[in-house]
Design a protein around this motif. Structure first.
Motif, PDB file in Angstrom:
ATOM      1  N   ALA A 110       0.717  -1.126  -0.012  1.00 30.18           N
ATOM      2  CA  ALA A 110      -0.234  -0.276   0.063  1.00 30.18           C
ATOM      3  C   ALA A 110       0.781   1.258  -0.015  1.00 30.18           C
ATOM      4  CB  ALA A 110      -0.948  -0.087   1.219  1.00 30.18           C
ATOM      5  N   HIS A 111       1.928   1.190   0.896  1.00 35.73           N
ATOM      6  CA  HIS A 111       2.769   2.458   0.865  1.00 35.73           C
ATOM      7  C   HIS A 111       3.446   2.661  -0.535  1.00 35.73           C
ATOM      8  CE1 HIS A 111       5.798   5.173   2.210  1.00 35.73           C
ATOM      9  NE2 HIS A 111       6.624   4.359   1.606  1.00 35.73           N
ATOM     10  N   ALA A 112       3.832   1.516  -1.287  1.00 33.41           N
ATOM     11  CA  ALA A 112       4.315   1.968  -2.651  1.00 33.41           C
ATOM     12  C   ALA A 112       3.369   2.374  -3.510  1.00 33.41           C
ATOM     13  CB  ALA A 112       4.904   0.585  -3.026  1.00 33.41           C
ATOM     14  N   LEU A 113       2.111   1.866  -3.360  1.00 34.41           N
ATOM     15  CA  LEU A 113       0.961   2.384  -4.416  1.00 34.41           C
ATOM     16  C   LEU A 113       0.602   4.010  -4.016  1.00 34.41           C
ATOM     17  CD1 LEU A 113      -1.440   2.399  -5.984  1.00 34.41           C
ATOM     18  CD2 LEU A 113      -2.752   1.652  -4.010  1.00 34.41           C
ATOM     19  N   LEU A 114       0.784   4.311  -2.672  1.00 33.66           N
ATOM     20  CA  LEU A 114       0.384   5.622  -2.232  1.00 33.66           C
ATOM     21  C   LEU A 114       1.492   6.778  -2.651  1.00 33.66           C
ATOM     22  CD1 LEU A 114      -1.577   5.126   1.235  1.00 33.66           C
ATOM     23  CD2 LEU A 114      -2.422   5.521  -1.035  1.00 33.66           C
ATOM     24  N   GLU A 115       2.847   6.308  -2.716  1.00 32.52           N
ATOM     25  CA  GLU A 115       3.711   7.037  -3.152  1.00 32.52           C
ATOM     26  C   GLU A 115       3.750   7.290  -4.618  1.00 32.52           C
ATOM     27  OE1 GLU A 115       6.879   8.419  -1.506  1.00 32.52           O
ATOM     28  OE2 GLU A 115       5.383   8.088   0.042  1.00 32.52           O
TER      29      GLU A 115
END
Length: 155
Positions: A110-115
């Motif tokens: 999710a972090h990679a997506l939101l970045e």
């Protein structure tokens, strides 16, 4: 054995391991970063996800020699001291954790997506989490937690 310099959670770390050693083992056994979990060892469950060069990456199949070339982010690198990252807090607030085994990988994906996509659609969130398995069935709460984090981060 060979010496490798890794950039993990914005910190330079030296390890002396065989070049083919999976990054997962180096993180857990050599660096003491145990939030990243061993699940299947075949990049099929998502428990071992880390972020490498902005992409969610299964650390169980990445040899340390490949990881030495790019920055690595683990769950331990998200918090700022005692202050949780908004994504971590959204998972807690939304009670998106049941047994907790898959959550590290979910959060890192999710972090990679939101970045790269600060305001993702529900379909984009589901796609980003497609390679993360949760046996407890909390996927709806997990997706909602990512939506809440996106709202908080873009406010």
């Amino acid at each position: 054995m060979a010496q490798f310099t890794l950039r993990v959670n914005d910190e330079t770390r030296e390890v002396d391991v065989a070049p083919e050693t999976p990054l997962l083992y180096v993180l857990r056994n050599e660096l003491g970063l145990t939030a990243t979990r061993y699940g299947c060892g075949k990049a099929q469950c998502g428990a071992c996800m880390v972020v490498m060069d902005g992409e969610a990456t299964p650390s169980c199949v990445v040899p340390v020699v490949a990881a030495a070339e790019q920055p690595v982010l683990t769950l331990e690198g998200l918090a700022d001291g005692d202050r949780l990252d908004p994504l971590q807090q959204a998972f807690i607030d939304g009670q998106a954790v049941q047994c907790g085994f898959c959550i590290t990988g979910m959060i890192m994906s999710a972090h990679a997506l939101l970045e790269r996509t600060p305001r993702p659609s529900r379909a984009e969130i589901k796609q980003a989490l497609a390679s993360n398995l949760c046996g407890c069935g909390t996927h709806r709460r997990i997706v909602r937690a990512v939506e809440r984090a996106a709202e908080r981060l873009s406010a």
